[in-house]
Design an enzyme around this catalytic site. Structure first.
Site, mmCIF file in Angstrom:
data_model
loop_
_atom_site.group_PDB
_atom_site.id
_atom_site.type_symbol
_atom_site.label_atom_id
_atom_site.label_comp_id
_atom_site.label_asym_id
_atom_site.label_seq_id
_atom_site.Cartn_x
_atom_site.Cartn_y
_atom_site.Cartn_z
ATOM 1 C CD GLU A 228 -13.530 -27.940 4.167
ATOM 2 O OE1 GLU A 228 -13.269 -26.629 4.682
ATOM 3 O OE2 GLU A 228 -13.069 -28.819 4.522
ATOM 4 C CG LEU A 229 -11.205 -23.581 -0.463
ATOM 5 C CD1 LEU A 229 -11.357 -22.686 -1.660
ATOM 6 C CD2 LEU A 229 -10.092 -24.707 -0.656
ATOM 7 C CB CYS A 262 -12.005 -25.573 7.793
ATOM 8 S SG CYS A 262 -13.127 -27.018 7.666
#
Length: 455
Positions: A228-229, A262
């Protein structure tokens, strides 16, 4: 100095820790491997009882845990308390639903009987970021442990107190020693751990660069990894939207967790006919935010996690302005103690500037004007990221078109993007692959075993 907790509000070094020696690390890996042999055979009821206890500890001590997070990485105290409560929710959710999610699934075939069985993989390495010191960990460990796996946490080096506190919660909840352990180590140790045969798989939440390195290391060892970037989430506001709600939520969506998320809205894509009004009100609301000590419950925006985070953010803002972006407010680090950056808004964004393509990890918003829904979709998708998207419209056809065409792992309509234990969380493109949360999240680290019984 080793591994240190540094208060980003004051710059004070609160506590330092010695990293694990190679011998100590090997001992922890041995403990994980031994614990898995026993933990995998425990019942769902046994695991659920302890997971509920973990939830109760989190709820009972939410004030202390919240203060720890605020001091260690700067999030406003109420947000930190809310994070603790949300973590307890995830523990309860998987305690209540894991057995159903992992029950054998019958498949109709020509066999006498055929079904799918979900079984744990083993020790899972979790490499987690500092921005949600408890939630990021819990949303991995709750499903992983309920599935029968054991966990090893390599947390960000600036939140060691939080990392150790989470481990302590699960020990006090009654999980056996070795079922969940924190590894106080530097990033350089990760590749070696991934190569170790005792590790079955890994999960990482973090930057693209970290994701690439972990992905390569996992591929070399032929091990499953969930990544999960980053995200550069669009927030699309069409003229049919409830304007007051859209603009008020827009500010919250940008500065939640001091803008260090994010899934924070980062690119505000607004239909031309309402763009002037949106820009004026959005800027006014950003400028009105109270910036200050995160332990003050009236503070709306605390410090960034470190001085280097301020430097990186400001460099990209300045590059964007130099490239032709127009600064509407903010844009200069706040002088004095601490890692503070003001609410900042940019518009007229050149395509070759960082503001167009990079993830701004802090309270910096960019505004784009578009003539219609097709242009909104084009701008939203014109990025290497594909994590979340927030869409504001009351036109049903427009809504369905946006849901279908946006390149994102999550689309929220008339609501800011958020994580929720009940639904899968993750992205596409450079935002990573795999899913956390929901039934998909607990199945990521299982052996999906086909069973075919002919007679």
């Amino acid at each position: 100095m080793g591994i240190a907790s540094i208060n980003p509000t004051t710059g004070e070094v609160m506590k330092t820790f010695d990293p694990l020696t190679d011998k100590e690390l090997a001992t922890k890996l041995d403990k994980a491997a031994a614990a898995f042999v026993i933990h995998r055979e425990t019942s769902f009821a046994y695991r659920a009882e302890r997971m509920i206890k973990a939830a109760e500890i989190l709820e009972a001590e939410k004030e202390q845990f919240g203060r720890m997070m605020s001091l260690e990485m700067g999030k406003p105290i109420q947000s930190a308390i809310d994070e603790t409560v949300k973590s307890a929710w995830a523990c309860r959710y998987y305690a209540e639903h894991a057995e159903r999610f992992l029950a054998d699934e019958t498949v109709e075939t020509s066999a006498n009987r055929s079904y799918i069985r979900y079984q744990p993989l083993g020790p899972i390495l979790a490499i987690m970021p500092w921005n949600y010191p408890f939630w990021q960990v819990i949303r991995f460990v709750a499903p992983a442990l309920m599935a029968g796996n054991v966990g090893l946490l390599k947390h960000a080096s600036n939140v060691p107190q939080s990392a150790l506190a989470v481990e302590d919660v699960f020990l006090r909840a009654g999980f056996a020693e070795g079922v969940f352990q924190t590894l106080l180590i530097g990033a350089a140790k990760v590749e070696g751990i991934l190569a170790d045969p005792r590790i079955a798989a890994a999960t990482l939440t973090g930057s693209e660069g970290a994701g690439v390195q972990v992905g390569i290391s996992a591929a070399k060892a032929i091990k499953k990894v969930v990544l999960e970037l980053g995200g550069s989430d669009p927030y699309i506001v069409m003229k049919s939207a409830n304007f007051a709600e859209a603009v008020a939520t827009a500010v919250k969506a940008r500065v939640a967790n001091n803008g260090q998320s994010c899934i924070a809205a980062k690119r505000f894509i607004v239909e031309e006919s309402i763009a002037d009004r949106f820009e004026e009100e959005f800027v006014a609301r950003m400028e009105a935010l109270k910036v200050g000590d995160p332990l003050d419950r009236t503070t709306e925006l605390g410090p960034l996690a470190s001085t280097s985070a301020v430097d990186d953010l400001h460099r990209d803002v300045q590059k964007s302005v130099d490239a032709g972006a127009r600064l509407l407010t903010g844009g200069k680090p706040i002088p004095g103690k601490g890692s503070f950056y003001p609410p900042t808004v940019l518009t007229d964004i050149p395509r070759d500037s960082p503001a167009y393509s990079e993830e701004f990890f802090g309270p910096v918003a960019t505004i784009f004007r578009v003539k219609d829904v097709e242009e909104a979709i084009h701008i939203a998708n014109d990025t290497r990221f594909g994590l979340g998207a927030s869409v504001w419209t009351q036109d049903e056809a427009e809504r369905d078109h946006l849901i279908q065409e946006l390149e994102a792992g999550m689309v929220f309509v008339n609501k800011m993007v958020a994580s929720d234990p009940r639904v899968p969380f993750g992205g596409v493109k450079q935002s990573g692959f795999g899913r956390e949360l929901g039934p998909f999240g607990i199945r990521e680290f299982t052996n999906v075993k086909t069973v075919w019984i002919e007679k």
